[in-house]
Design a protein around this motif. Structure first.
Motif, PDB file in Angstrom:
ATOM      1  N   VAL A  61       0.862  -1.185   0.000  1.00  0.00           N
ATOM      2  CA  VAL A  61       0.000   0.000   0.000  1.00  0.00           C
ATOM      3  C   VAL A  61       0.895   1.230   0.000  1.00  0.00           C
ATOM      4  N   PRO A  63       0.857   5.644  -1.131  1.00  0.00           N
ATOM      5  CA  PRO A  63       0.158   6.800  -1.698  1.00  0.00           C
ATOM      6  C   PRO A  63       0.886   7.386  -2.909  1.00  0.00           C
ATOM      7  N   THR A  86      -4.449   1.800  -9.014  1.00  0.00           N
ATOM      8  CA  THR A  86      -4.390   3.170  -8.508  1.00  0.00           C
ATOM      9  C   THR A  86      -5.761   3.828  -8.523  1.00  0.00           C
ATOM     10  N   SER A  87      -5.825   4.993  -7.931  1.00  0.00           N
ATOM     11  CA  SER A  87      -7.105   5.685  -7.768  1.00  0.00           C
ATOM     12  C   SER A  87      -7.725   6.130  -9.080  1.00  0.00           C
ATOM     13  N   TYR A  91     -13.535   1.643 -13.468  1.00  0.00           N
ATOM     14  CA  TYR A  91     -14.006   0.416 -12.826  1.00  0.00           C
ATOM     15  C   TYR A  91     -13.761  -0.816 -13.694  1.00  0.00           C
ATOM     16  N   SER A 112      -3.116   1.892  -4.023  1.00  0.00           N
ATOM     17  CA  SER A 112      -3.150   3.190  -3.379  1.00  0.00           C
ATOM     18  C   SER A 112      -4.077   3.042  -2.163  1.00  0.00           C
ATOM     19  N   PRO A 113      -3.913   3.891  -1.143  1.00  0.00           N
ATOM     20  CA  PRO A 113      -4.738   3.740   0.065  1.00  0.00           C
ATOM     21  C   PRO A 113      -6.240   3.734  -0.218  1.00  0.00           C
ATOM     22  N   GLU A 114      -6.694   4.562  -1.158  1.00  0.00           N
ATOM     23  CA  GLU A 114      -8.133   4.595  -1.453  1.00  0.00           C
ATOM     24  C   GLU A 114      -8.613   3.348  -2.167  1.00  0.00           C
ATOM     25  N   ARG A 115      -7.706   2.597  -2.820  1.00  0.00           N
ATOM     26  CA  ARG A 115      -8.083   1.326  -3.448  1.00  0.00           C
ATOM     27  C   ARG A 115      -8.095   0.179  -2.450  1.00  0.00           C
TER      28      ARG A 115
END
Length: 116
Positions: A61, A63, A86-87, A91, A112-115
């Protein structure tokens, strides 16, 4: 396979930098490991080498999308299956990449953290 053999085979180095081998051995012994090294200290080797020895996939993970892409490209050049989610991915592409990851015997999955 021994850590130094992995280092030589994939990275063409014959020895570890200071602290790397201790960190790698701790990970291989299934110890909770916190490694703090300076920029350029070789942190990636500390998780990549054990991942190449152990079964399963290594989830990373980060950023830093540029760093993830660079590491994925470097691993691919070494013949290691790696993928980054990645963000900014649509989709449909994300879904395809996850299927590839699940069924394609990938060794590294960078997120990435949001994924996550």
């Amino acid at each position: 396979m021994h850590p130094i053999e992995v280092l030589e085979r994939y990275w063409n180095y014959t020895s570890f930098r200071p602290l790397q081998e201790d960190i790698i051995n701790s990970v291989l012994e299934n110890e909770d490991t916190f490694a703090l090294l300076p920029t350029g200290g070789g942190k990636s080797i500390c998780f990549q080498v054990p991942a190449m020895i152990k079964d399963g996939i290594c989830i990373v993970v980060s950023p830093l999308i540029a760093l993830m892409k660079d590491q994925v490209n470097t691993l691919k050049q070494k013949g290691v299956k790696a993928i980054a989610l990645t963000s900014g991915m649509p989709y449909k592409e994300l879904d395809t990449q996850l299927d590839n990851c699940i069924y394609g015997n990938y060794k590294f999955l960078y997120l990435s953290p949001e994924r996550l």
